[in-house]
Design a protein around this motif. Sequence first.
Motif, PDB file in Angstrom:
ATOM      1  N   TRP A   1      31.437  -6.147  10.729  1.00  0.00           N
ATOM      2  CA  TRP A   1      31.404  -6.192  11.797  1.00  0.00           C
ATOM      3  C   TRP A   1      32.497  -8.030  12.699  1.00  0.00           C
ATOM      4  N   LEU A   2      31.712  -8.992  12.113  1.00  0.00           N
ATOM      5  CA  LEU A   2      32.192  -9.690  12.329  1.00  0.00           C
ATOM      6  C   LEU A   2      33.875 -10.045  12.619  1.00  0.00           C
ATOM      7  N   VAL A   3      33.879 -10.563  11.082  1.00  0.00           N
ATOM      8  CA  VAL A   3      35.362 -11.107  10.939  1.00  0.00           C
ATOM      9  C   VAL A   3      36.279  -9.679  11.286  1.00  0.00           C
ATOM     10  N   ARG A   4      35.765  -8.167  11.933  1.00  0.00           N
ATOM     11  CA  ARG A   4      37.144  -7.748  12.405  1.00  0.00           C
ATOM     12  C   ARG A   4      37.203  -7.868  14.060  1.00  0.00           C
TER      13      ARG A   4
ATOM     14  N   TRP B   1      20.225 -11.649  12.751  1.00  0.00           N
ATOM     15  CA  TRP B   1      19.640 -10.238  12.049  1.00  0.00           C
ATOM     16  C   TRP B   1      19.314 -11.105  10.899  1.00  0.00           C
ATOM     17  N   LEU B   2      20.618 -11.442  10.446  1.00  0.00           N
ATOM     18  CA  LEU B   2      20.227 -12.057   8.895  1.00  0.00           C
ATOM     19  C   LEU B   2      18.821 -13.185   9.405  1.00  0.00           C
TER      20      LEU B   2
ATOM     21  N   ARG C   1      28.859 -11.997  18.580  1.00  0.00           N
ATOM     22  CA  ARG C   1      28.693 -11.630  17.305  1.00  0.00           C
ATOM     23  C   ARG C   1      28.353 -12.264  16.112  1.00  0.00           C
ATOM     24  N   LEU C   2      28.969 -13.540  16.534  1.00  0.00           N
ATOM     25  CA  LEU C   2      28.778 -14.448  14.763  1.00  0.00           C
ATOM     26  C   LEU C   2      27.062 -14.731  15.734  1.00  0.00           C
TER      27      LEU C   2
END
Length: 142
Positions: A31-34, A47-48, A40-41
């Motif tokens: 999701w982040l790289v798309r 989350w992580l 988003r970052l």
Amino acid sequence: MGSLSDRVGRRPLLFACTVLMLVSAYPAMLWLVRGPSFSRLLIVELWLSFLYGSYNGAMVVFLTEIMPVSARTSGFALAYSLATAVFGGFTPALSTYLIHLTGNRAVPGVWLSIAAVCGLVGVLAGKPAIDSTQQALSRVAP
């Protein structure tokens, strides 16, 4: 998370965190790289970090509980340092290599999932050691 692990148990909390990491690491990275953006970052990072902090809050105590009292300090130090060296030390190089090999910039999420599988195996295989205090209490209590 330490107080939560005291109430629900360490194993259920560790199990939940590893399963969440296993199923969400790659999709979050994908999701982040798309559509890379600061928001988003930040969401993926938070989350992580939440999963990591939740896992570590219970893991430190769980890891000391599964070690026999006679080897608790050195056993904990060896296990924690070895895991940190393998998964922390090699992650940047391995992630760079996997991205180069596959062309997929989200592939570090797969590495996180592999680490989660290792943690899940440890959670399922670890059995708390009975220390001398628990043995003494079991002899006194009916």
